[in-house]
Enzyme design. Structure first.
Site, PDB file in Angstrom:
ATOM      1  CD  GLU A  61      -2.793   1.194   2.377  1.00 39.63           C
ATOM      2  OE1 GLU A  61      -2.661   0.788   3.516  1.00 39.63           O
ATOM      3  OE2 GLU A  61      -3.748   2.115   2.337  1.00 39.63           O
TER       4      GLU A  61
ATOM      5  CB  CYS B 152      -7.067   3.206   4.155  1.00 39.61           C
ATOM      6  SG  CYS B 152      -7.988   2.459   5.499  1.00 39.61           S
TER       7      CYS B 152
ATOM      8  CG  ASN C 162      -8.945  -2.168   2.983  1.00 35.93           C
ATOM      9  OD1 ASN C 162      -8.526  -3.033   3.267  1.00 35.93           O
ATOM     10  ND2 ASN C 162      -9.233  -0.976   3.580  1.00 35.93           N
ATOM     11  CD  GLU C 163      -9.183  -2.049   7.627  1.00 41.75           C
ATOM     12  OE1 GLU C 163      -8.670  -2.905   8.169  1.00 41.75           O
ATOM     13  OE2 GLU C 163      -9.318  -0.817   8.105  1.00 41.75           O
TER      14      GLU C 163
END
Ligand code: AHR
Length: 872
Positions: free
Chosen positions: A263, A465, A595-596
């Protein structure tokens, strides 16, 4: 230590007692009691009382429900929660989230313990919603929500609902009502609190008390760390371990267990893995990248003019490309002045190496001067130079190669026009020729090599994120990251800096191919990060989603990605890949969706649409769903799994960052998972100690977990540590696996653990019968073993983790495996738990079907043993 023991004893007795009381052996309690629901520290707490007068707190204000609205930590507020029980027994809690947004937050629960997904409908446009309460009309079967709002005057409003998600339009009440009418007060621990009182059966209270006790007990176990080992293991002496490997009980496990998650956090991409040496090359830095917190973070950042005979301004008229609006304008009155770039903390050069310089330039007055390009030192030393061709009045790309004369770490680059007048400059770039695999627009060789050395079987990218972004306008759109770099769309990185998109989807896929790893791109599930700060509006920002009118176009974008990766060169998107230099398809097999995320109705609706569309168009693609940011039991975990089970999604992405104690006490985490439901991708995990260091203790906790993942490799298909990279001086998140600066790569011990697992992976698991001479729980939980076989090399790999402060003398029995070679490779990581500079030590050792091995205190040992069937 004594205190800890007493606490354990107390907790054990308390839990044992509550078990007895549940089974009615102790039946002296009242049949019913009162509960009082009130707010403590921005969460919902409960007290109980038999007489409604004398109140007992549960866990001294333990929160049974917390709000998930707003930016992580600083904005997750719960004001004036109002608890209400519907006639069907379901509990509802509504609250206001702050004093600005017109959001009426809601969650429901059957037992006050497990709270279902939260929703945040907007009931007041452009005004706040405070102090809410609920009533129920038995005649209509509808709920009425009433709240106050300061719309210039103190007024209250109401709206009705069936489901707490959709409300009728807010109506101003003739008489302002106060929630005080609906709330009671109670003295809780000598403080007068406002809340709601409810009469419940005693078992409801008991359930709440037991839940809090269990949480306290778990917290105690999970906070265990090596600091207390001298007391915890004061009388422990070295122990013996008898390990019998059971070849006959072997099972197939995933051949892709270990991979990486990349990321762009901590300057992992620009200034990191992406080998570009110049910062703000496109003059596209904007104040908003840092939400206005740094006044200097703009188009001028990292640039300066050396000398007084030129002015430097920024313009946007007729740019190279609409995605790259800003460019530099130099107005030169006397030749000799240069525009200088400081790089990312200076530019590092290696003597004798070649650097590719490129620039887009034009002369406003059609002059034909050239550009002198220089690499210079602080005192004007010239480390290398070259001159471009003459400019014209059109944007033209100029390219030259510069050879560095010296090895330095703090050079700058200067562009010195050899003419007077107005010169326009943009996309000023400098790359070492020695990138990873010598790719153009490539990756930093040493960092990429460190990643390749882990032998990852897959790469998850580009986030995290970063994927779902900080608001809808910040969602990562892959299409913006392909094509010529000057046409890509840069954007604000939600970690507080700028992403050029120079490292884009083409480069990610190319890197995967270069290291033999499966690409696992992740796309947003049509919702942004629930922890972002950008307006809680269902359309615009967090807890919202892409409007339905735009969802088809968004889904098309995802399908385009699959065509871009897998379509042949005649397809619309496959053609773009071919034009970029890769005519062969990439054979994409996995795609992460989400994503989460907060698992809300807004999420589920969009995820379902995306999943169904991919399944229909590309039935062979393995879609990976998401189970939130926390482990078992949390709302997003339960709801995320629920969505995946409902739709029959083949894989789900789990995340947890936990303490070493959590990993020690959760070794059976996956042993209970169904083997017939979705497979697990543990996309993000790491062991976190207080202060977030990275040391041997965290690395061993991760090794212990990996041992357990190998045992469960029939349900856990993939796992990746997070985050991967962090640049010194630019780190937003610790710990990370690999730290680096401009010249040096600094792998952590956790990196070596991952590397040892990656280099010694197997696709067949051989269970072992392990007997320890000391069977105390604290001891047995700190010793881990995993034996795997690699079906290609036929080598047998034995991994042994010892998190104890004493040696474990192990006797290994491999008789069941058949003939093995007499010598094996042994690799050991050992030291003090706090050590952070340990490297693996490899040796060749004698082994036989039965052999002894001492596992030093705090160590990780790997034996790689050749068998009769091993590749010669
Ligand atoms: O790994 C760092 C961050 O942790 C990721 O971006 C996010 O998915 C998680 O919260």
């Amino acid at each position: 230590m004594k205190q800890i023991k007493t606490l354990y004893l107390y907790l054990f007795l308390a839990i044992a007692l509550s078990v007895f009381s549940n089974s009615k052996i102790v039946a002296a309690e009242a049949d019913s009691a009162y509960i009082f629901a009130y707010e403590v520290n921005n969460g919902l707490s409960v007290a109980w009382s038999i007489d409604g007068e004398n109140w007992h707190t549960i866990g001294n204000g333990y929160n049974f429900l917390r709000s998930d609205y707003g930016r992580w930590d600083s904005q997750k507020r719960m004001y004036k929660p109002f608890l209400f029980q519907a006639p069907n027994g379901l509990w509802h809690c509504v609250w206001s989230v702050n004093d600005t947004d017109g959001v009426l937050a809601h969650a429901a629960s059957k037992d006050l313990i497990y709270w279902q997904r939260q929703s945040y409908p907007i009931v007041m446009e452009n005004a706040n919603c405070i102090d809410p309460f609920i009533t129920y009309d038995t005649q209509t079967g509808k709920y009425t929500a009433v709240w106050s709002s300061n719309t210039g005057e103190a007024a209250s409003y109401s709206a009705t609902t069936n489901d707490f998600k959709e409300y009728t339009a807010a109506v101003k009440r003739v008489k302002a009502s106060s929630s005080a009418e609906q709330r009671q007060t109670a003295m809780i621990s000598s403080h007068l609190k406002a809340g709601t009182t409810h009469k419940v059966a005693w078992h409801v209270v008991e359930g709440l008390i037991n839940k809090q006790k269990l949480v306290a007990y778990n917290n105690l176990l999970w906070s265990e760390n090596s600091k207390n080992d001298p007391e915890r293991f004061a009388s422990l002496t070295p122990i013996d371990a008898n390990i019998i490997v059971q070849n006959s009980k072997s099972k197939k496990i995933s051949d892709k267990l270990l991979g990486i998650f990349f990321e762009d956090i901590n300057y992992a991409a620009d200034g990191g893995l992406y080998a570009e040496l110049l910062q703000n090359r496109d003059f596209e830095y904007v104040l908003n990248d840092k939400e206005g917190k740094d006044k200097n973070w703009n188009s001028y950042y990292a640039w300066s003019v050396n000398g007084s005979s030129a002015t430097f301004t920024i313009d946007t008229v007729s740019p190279i490309h609409p995605n790259n609006k800003h460019y530099a304008v130099l107005e030169i009155s006397k030749i000799g002045v240069g525009l200088a770039n400081e790089g990312f903390d200076g530019i590092s050069l290696k003597a004798g190496e070649k650097y590719d310089f490129s620039i887009f330039a034009r002369s406003a007055e059609s002059r034909t001067g050239k550009l002198l390009i220089r690499l210079i030192g602080k005192n004007g030393e010239i480390y290398g130079e070259n001159t471009t061709k003459a400019l014209s009045s059109k944007w033209e790309k100029q390219e030259v190669v510069i050879t560095a004369k010296q090895t330095v770490s703090n050079a700058s680059l200067e562009v010195i026009p050899q003419m007077t007048g107005e010169v326009h400059l943009d996309m000023i770039s400098l790359f070492p020729q020695k990138t990873f695999k010598s790719r153009k627009n490539g990756l930093r060789a040493d960092l990429a090599q460190a990643i390749a050395d882990m032998k990852p079987k897959f790469v998850r990218f580009p986030g995290g994120c970063v994927v779902h972004g900080d608001g809808l306008d910040n969602i990562y759109r892959w299409e913006n990251t392909i094509g010529p770099v000057e046409e890509r769309k840069p954007q604000r990185n939600l970690w507080g800096y700028h992403q050029t998109a120079g490292l884009g989807y083409f480069e990610y896929f190319q890197f995967c191919e270069d290291i033999g790893a499966e690409p696992v791109p992740v796309v947003a599930a049509g919702v942004p990060c629930q922890n972002s700060a950008h307006h809680g509006h269902p359309i615009g920002g967090q807890q919202g989603g892409i409007p339905m009118s735009e969802m088809n176009a968004y889904i098309k974008e995802i399908l385009n990605l699959i065509e871009w990766a897998n379509g042949d060169a005649n397809t619309t998107w496959g053609k773009k890949r071919a034009q970029a230099g890769h005519p062969e398809p990439y054979n994409l097999r996995y795609i992460g969706v989400g994503n989460e995320d907060l698992i809300s109705d807004i999420f589920e609706e969009r995820f379902t649409m995306i999943y169904n569309a991919i399944k229909k168009a590309y039935p062979d693609i393995i879609v990976i769903g998401t189970a939130g940011a926390f482990y078992k039991g949390s709302t997003d975990y339960v709801e995320g799994w629920d969505v995946v089970n409902k739709l029959d999604v083949p894989m789900i992405d789990e995340h947890y960052y936990q303490s070493p104690g959590w990993f020690i006490h959760n070794q059976d985490y996956y042993d209970s998972y169904s083997r017939s439901k979705a497979k697990v991708y543990l996309g993000e995990y790491a062991a976190h100690l207080p202060g977030r260091p990275s040391n041997l203790e965290t690395a061993l906790a991760e090794a212990l977990h990996l041992v357990n993942l190998e045992r469960n490799g029939d349900v856990v298909s993939m796992a990746s540590y997070a985050p991967l990279l962090a640049k010194e001086g630019h780190t937003q998140w610790s710990p990370d696996l690999i730290y680096f600066n401009n010249t040096t790569v600094k792998p952590t011990i956790g990196y070596y653990v991952q590397q040892l697992f990656g280099q010694n992976a197997g696709n067949e698991y051989l269970p072992s019968m392990v007997t320890l001479s000391n069977d105390q729980d604290a001891v047995t939980k700190r010793v881990g073993i995993s034996v795997v076989r690699d079906s290609i090399s036929r080598d047998l790999i034995v991994k042994l983790v010892n998190l104890l402060p004493v040696a474990v003398n192990s006797a290994l029995d491999l008789t069941d495996v058949g003939k093995i070679d007499a010598s094996a490779t042994k690799t050991v990581l050992q030291g003090k738990p706090v050590s952070n500079d340990i490297k693996p030590v490899q040796s060749t050792v004698k082994v036989s079907e039965k052999f002894n091995a001492e596992l030093p205190a705090y160590s990780f040992t790997v034996f790689r043993i050749r068998t009769e069937a091993s590749a010669k």
